[in-house]
Motif scaffolding. Structure first.
Motif, mmCIF file in Angstrom:
data_model
loop_
_atom_site.group_PDB
_atom_site.id
_atom_site.type_symbol
_atom_site.label_atom_id
_atom_site.label_comp_id
_atom_site.label_asym_id
_atom_site.label_seq_id
_atom_site.Cartn_x
_atom_site.Cartn_y
_atom_site.Cartn_z
ATOM 1 N N UNK A 259 10.947 82.689 -52.054
ATOM 2 C CA UNK A 259 11.048 84.079 -51.609
ATOM 3 C C UNK A 259 12.150 84.828 -52.348
ATOM 4 N N UNK A 260 13.294 84.188 -52.503
ATOM 5 C CA UNK A 260 14.398 84.870 -53.168
ATOM 6 C C UNK A 260 14.137 85.027 -54.668
ATOM 7 N N UNK A 261 13.365 84.117 -55.254
ATOM 8 C CA UNK A 261 13.021 84.236 -56.669
ATOM 9 C C UNK A 261 12.057 85.393 -56.908
ATOM 10 N N UNK A 262 11.180 85.644 -55.945
ATOM 11 C CA UNK A 262 10.163 86.686 -56.113
ATOM 12 C C UNK A 262 10.623 88.053 -55.631
ATOM 13 N N UNK A 263 11.821 88.115 -55.041
ATOM 14 C CA UNK A 263 12.337 89.396 -54.555
ATOM 15 C C UNK A 263 12.553 90.357 -55.713
ATOM 16 N N UNK A 264 12.153 91.592 -55.526
ATOM 17 C CA UNK A 264 12.337 92.613 -56.557
ATOM 18 C C UNK A 264 13.524 93.525 -56.242
ATOM 19 N N UNK A 280 21.245 78.802 -55.499
ATOM 20 C CA UNK A 280 21.857 79.600 -54.436
ATOM 21 C C UNK A 280 23.037 78.843 -53.853
ATOM 22 N N UNK A 281 24.204 79.448 -53.923
ATOM 23 C CA UNK A 281 25.416 78.850 -53.356
ATOM 24 C C UNK A 281 26.259 79.972 -52.754
ATOM 25 N N UNK A 282 27.327 79.643 -52.009
ATOM 26 C CA UNK A 282 28.077 80.675 -51.288
ATOM 27 C C UNK A 282 28.478 81.855 -52.158
ATOM 28 N N UNK A 283 28.267 83.040 -51.603
ATOM 29 C CA UNK A 283 28.476 84.282 -52.315
ATOM 30 C C UNK A 283 27.171 84.982 -52.625
ATOM 31 N N UNK A 284 26.052 84.239 -52.517
ATOM 32 C CA UNK A 284 24.733 84.816 -52.790
ATOM 33 C C UNK A 284 24.359 85.811 -51.693
ATOM 34 N N UNK A 285 23.784 86.936 -52.071
ATOM 35 C CA UNK A 285 23.329 87.966 -51.128
ATOM 36 C C UNK A 285 21.821 87.836 -50.947
ATOM 37 N N UNK A 286 21.383 87.338 -49.794
ATOM 38 C CA UNK A 286 19.967 87.108 -49.545
ATOM 39 C C UNK A 286 19.217 88.438 -49.452
ATOM 40 N N UNK A 287 18.055 88.486 -50.089
ATOM 41 C CA UNK A 287 17.272 89.718 -50.164
ATOM 42 C C UNK A 287 16.077 89.726 -49.223
ATOM 43 N N UNK A 288 15.553 88.542 -48.883
ATOM 44 C CA UNK A 288 14.321 88.471 -48.094
ATOM 45 C C UNK A 288 14.501 87.691 -46.795
ATOM 46 N N UNK A 289 15.153 86.554 -46.844
ATOM 47 C CA UNK A 289 15.161 85.611 -45.732
ATOM 48 C C UNK A 289 16.138 86.044 -44.639
ATOM 49 N N UNK A 309 25.486 78.946 -48.191
ATOM 50 C CA UNK A 309 25.408 80.340 -48.604
ATOM 51 C C UNK A 309 24.812 81.202 -47.501
ATOM 52 N N UNK A 310 23.904 80.634 -46.741
ATOM 53 C CA UNK A 310 23.203 81.380 -45.710
ATOM 54 C C UNK A 310 24.035 81.515 -44.437
ATOM 55 N N UNK A 311 24.688 80.431 -44.033
ATOM 56 C CA UNK A 311 25.340 80.411 -42.723
ATOM 57 C C UNK A 311 26.851 80.274 -42.776
ATOM 58 N N UNK A 312 27.430 80.130 -43.959
ATOM 59 C CA UNK A 312 28.878 79.953 -44.075
ATOM 60 C C UNK A 312 29.242 78.486 -44.200
#
Length: 361
Positions: A259-264, A280-289, A309-312
């Motif tokens: 999902x994050x790879x296909x995010x535009x 994906x590692x801490x600091x990543x800004x999730x676009x879809x999930x 990255x997602x939950x701290x």
């Protein structure tokens, strides 16, 4: 960030060796990264944490019978060939063990109807091989090949389908998307009946699953690319879910990476087929999930980095410590986590900054 920042202590007896029955009888740890709360439940109660309009995204890949045992034509020595990726009709990217005995030009025989020749080396220590066979390759592979299990599982699996999800459709993976192993067909129908949408993507799990992170600083680690596909129908389902203010919930880290790879853009996604090496590692800004279902992952793995990255990172490692104390089952056949919403981006960024600052002291 250092690799050691993602380490934790895990007693060997906590590694699940066999799947639990029924599939959804496994335990479920429910995390809220914002409130910093941890709840203990069972997977069959997942519906209690979902609402009508939420969308679950599943990876429908199927594990290949990817492990072949053969013998070198020259010496008769035993060789294991692990299929990773089909390049064309007869050429495959593989892992060969022992690799030193598999040089370009070497022939490996598996049976009277199947052999291969090593044609070149790959960047990550693998081999490209060309298969020769009489008949239909897929039928021969189904007879001779073994379903691969992770190296930390030492018990024999009596039912090979137990290392497949109940919704698998597209063969091509070297390993199962294990978060999905908890779902039964009945539970999926129950969720659908209550108004939860079910969407499907495909990511064929490849070499990256088996490669340890060896870099001292994780930013220097390079992911191996894997093929993924998102249909226009699934992309529309995700966009409609977002537009209605509901959550897109990834089932497993492979679904997240797809999902994050296909995010535009933030909240935007398109149907496509491509290769991804997203790390994906801490600091990543999730676009879809917005939420996820996942298993417990190996120490110092790219998967625990993704969940951090997602939950701290600190909260995740605290949750893992609790899981060990509460005797949860770990890894592929282990228990699951449901992380209900991502940590706010500003808080994630603050944690990363504090971590990096501490390493400079």
């Amino acid at each position: 960030m250092l690799l050691s920042d993602f380490d934790y202590d895990l007693p060997e007896e906590r590694i699940a060796q066999t799947p639990i029955e029924p599939r959804n009888a496994s335990r479920l740890m429910v995390l809220d990264p914002v409130k910093k709360t941890i709840q203990h439940d069972h997977f069959y109660n997942l519906k209690q944490y979902l609402v009508p309009g939420d969308t679950l995204i599943f990876n429908d890949t199927r594990v290949m019978p990817a492990r072949l045992i053969g013998h070198r034509d020259q010496t008769g020595g035993k060789v294991e060939v692990f299929l990773l990726r089909r390049l064309d009709a007869d050429h495959w990217e593989t892992l060969v063990k022992p690799g030193k005995k598999a040089q370009v030009g070497n022939v490996i025989n598996f049976s009277d109807e199947l052999s291969c020749t090593v044609t070149e080396h790959t960047d990550f220590g693998g081999r490209i091989v060309e298969f020769r066979y009489e008949g239909i390759f897929e039928e021969i592979l189904d007879r001779l090949g073994e379903t691969p299990l992770p190296p930390y599982i030492h018990e024999k699996l009596e039912d090979k389908e137990r290392y497949q999800t109940v919704y698998n459709r597209e063969e091509g993976s070297a390993a199962a998307p294990t978060a999905g192993l908890h779902f039964t067909k009945e539970q999926m129908q129950e969720l659908k009946d209550m108004g939860v949408n079910l969407g499907f993507v495909t990511l064929h799990v490849g070499l990256g699953t088996f490669r340890p992170v060896n870099a001292l600083h994780i930013e220097e680690h390079e992911m191996h690319k894997e093929f993924y596909h998102i249909s226009d129908e699934t992309a529309k389902l995700i966009m409609d879910t977002k537009a209605a203010g509901h959550r897109v919930i990834a089932v497993g880290t492979t679904s997240i990476r797809t999902l994050e790879s296909a995010a535009t853009a933030k909240g935007q996604i398109a149907g496509k087929s491509d290769w991804t090496g997203i790390f994906i590692y801490p600091g990543y800004d999730f676009k879809i999930v917005d939420a996820l279902v996942t298993n417990f992952h190996l120490p110092k793995s790219t998967l625990i980095m993704l969940i951090s990255a997602f939950a701290g990172r600190r909260f995740v490692l605290d949750a893992y410590k609790t899981a060990v104390e509460e005797k949860y089952r770990f890894f592929s056949f282990g228990d699951a986590m449901f992380i209900s919403r991502p940590q706010p981006a500003d808080e994630r960024g603050r944690e990363v900054a504090e971590l990096e600052a501490s390493h400079k002291e």
